[in-house]
Every structure is written in C-alpha cells, then in structure tokens.
Design a protein around this motif. Structure first.
Motif: not given
Length: 336
Positions: A26-32, A136-140, A145-149, A157-162
């Motif tokens: 459903t989602h796959a990103f490489v964090l920059d 999940s709305t939190s995951i979405a 947020d990653l798309v918007r930078g 940080g991902f753990t904290s955000a989730l």
C-alpha cells in the motif's frame, strides 16, 4: 513449534486471498532524511539496499503478495508475533529491531470508531515495516507528509510520528465521548425528555470497548519510552514518554466519562422512580377518597328484612378489623 505456527499463519494469509487482485504493497518510501521520501513499487523494493536510505513498507498482510514478502523477509518469531489474529498492544526488542503492536481509532466510513484497527510494526535502524488489514488514517497521514516533504526523517522519527498520530485520534475520540456524556448530564438536570438512557448506555459501551485496548497500549508506550536501542536518541525517548503520558491522561478521562455516565444513569433512574412514586401517591389519595363511599355502599346493601343483627355484625367486624390494623401499624411505627 514456533516455525510451524508462523508457517501456518503465513499459509492462512496466502490462501485467504487470490493470486490476482489488489496489491499488498500500500505504501513504500525511501526516506531522504529531510522529511521527504521517494515512492517505490515492488521492483524498487527488491532493488533497495540499506545505503539508499531508510526504507518504509506498509503492507496489507491479508493479500498474497504482502504475505509472501512477510514470509520471505521476516523471521519466524517476528512473523508469529505480528500476524497474531487478535493481538494486544505491546512493544518489545528483538536484536536491533523494535517490534510494536498498537491500536488506532477506526475512522473508516461506516465503521465503529471503537472497532480499533491493529497496526503491527517491525522497526529497525534502516528498515521500517508496518502491517495492517484495514485502512489506517495515521499511516495515510504519514505517507501524505512524506509526499509534502514534512514527514519523518528516520526510523525513530517514524515511530514517534506513528504513535503521536494514533494518540491524537484517541484523544479526539475520548473527548467526543466526554462531550456526549456531559450533554446527557445537562439534559437530565434540566428534566428534558429524550433518549438519554439509550445514549448513556451507548457511550458506556463505547468507553468499555476503547478501554480494552487503551490500557495495555498505555503500558506498551511506557515500556517503549524505556527501550534502549542504538538508533534511539534521548530526544526520541522523551517524545515516547510524552505520548505515553498523554495516553495515560486520556485513559483517566475515559474512565471519568464512563463513571459520570454511570452516575447520570443512576440519577436518571432515581428521578424516574420519584416520578413513579408521585403518581402512585396520587392514585392512593384518589383511592382514599372513594374508599369510604364504597364502605357506605356496602353497609346500605345489607338486606335487613325483619332483623337488624346482620347490619350490626358487619359493623362490628369492620371495627375489629380497623382496630387490629391501627394497632399493627403503631407497633411497626407506620403512624409516627
């Protein structure tokens, strides 16, 4: 035995879906590392290396390709823990990875918010894997947020955000329950009519359903705040501790709302009983007014013919009965 359990659960996931259909990715990103991320498909995921950056995968474990990736890339212990049928929130360390299961408010259309969504995560320093079945709305939100930078920069940080997104939705839901209970309290105090009893009972049921997962989730966040991993910094622990404290306060507010609902139900029942007693008292007064008339009618209906003794016998029996009742009432203290 653990391997057999993991394999059987994997087979269950694979056979539950067809080989064709929606993708489990459903989602796959490489964090920059700067709040953004580059979206990937399955081919990009297969080509990823740790040197490329932190990889985040969000998989639907009920679909065949997602289940296949889980079986191939997660060990038996992690797979068995994360694919539990009805898991309770918890967090524990396995090597350098953090395994975490949390519950989020169900904000899907037509769903009950208290039917909480299970989000399972295997978080390492270079790879984050989240598993879910329902949206999940939190995951979405994190993906957006990653798309918007403006998303997380690393695994910590991902753990904290989730966690923060999940806790925020929980706080909003508990506030809603508290507002409804407060509205019912005002309605009861104002003697306003309405479906107050049904609303109070519904809110109590919702509070109980939420508390089933929020209590262990609070304990899991408290444990998470004390987890020691090389890729977690002091600031990360502070953010986890703040989320745990906020969830603990929210749980206290939920308990308070549930107790207020119970007290309001008791007050409502007391008022209903008071109204019933007042109506019964009015009926008793009406009965007392018409009772002498019935007694007089009974005396006048006695056939006298040529003898008067039946009339006086009836009067004597009534007098004896009345005297007996008066004595009994005095002994019981009913006459003051």
């Amino acid at each position: 035995m653990l391997q057999r359990a993991g394999a059987s659960r994997y087979n269950h996931c694979v056979t539950a879906t067809a080989t064709t259909g929606p993708s489990g990715l459903t989602h796959a990103f490489v964090l920059d590392g700067a709040g953004g991320g580059r979206a990937l498909d399955w081919a990009g995921v297969d080509a990823w290396t740790p040197d490329d950056g932190v990889l985040w995968l969000n998989l639907d474990y009920s679909l065949s390709d997602g289940a296949r990736w889980i079986a191939t890339n997660l060990d038996d212990i992690a797979r068995d823990a994360l694919l539990d049928i009805d898991p309770r929130p918890r967090a524990f360390v396995r090597g350098d990875d953090l395994l975490m299961i949390v519950r989020g408010i169900n904000l899907n259309v037509g769903a009950a918010p208290e039917d909480m969504i299970s989000i399972r995560a295997s978080i390492g320093p270079r790879r984050v894997v989240t598993l879910r079945h329902r949206t999940s709305t939190s995951i979405a939100t994190i993906a957006s947020d990653l798309v918007r930078g403006v998303g997380p920069r690393d695994a910590a940080g991902f753990t904290s955000a989730l966690i923060e997104h999940i806790v925020e939705h929980v706080v909003t839901r508990v506030d809603t329950i508290g507002d409804v209970v407060a509205s019912c309290e005002d309605q009861v105090l104002a003697d306003a009519r309405g479906d107050v009893r049904a609303r109070l009972a519904d809110q109590r049921r919702r509070a109980i359903a939420l508390r089933r997962f929020l209590a262990p989730q609070r304990d899991a966040l408290v444990k998470l705040a004390g987890v020691q991993l090389p890729w977690l910094a002091v600031d990360d622990h502070a953010r986890y501790a703040e989320s745990a404290d906020r969830l603990a306060r929210t749980l206290e507010e939920l308990d308070a709302a549930r107790d207020r609902a119970a007290v309001t139900q008791e007050e409502l029942q007391s008022r209903i009983g008071e109204v019933t007693n007042q109506r019964l008292y009015l009926l008793s007064l009406i009965t007392a007014v018409f009772l002498p008339l019935g007694f007089v009618c009974a005396l006048l209906s006695v056939p006298l013919d040529h003898d008067e003794w039946p009339f006086w016998l009836l009067c004597g029996v009534c007098a004896i009965g009345a005297g007996t009742q008066i004595v009994a009432f005095k002994r019981r203290g009913w006459l003051g």
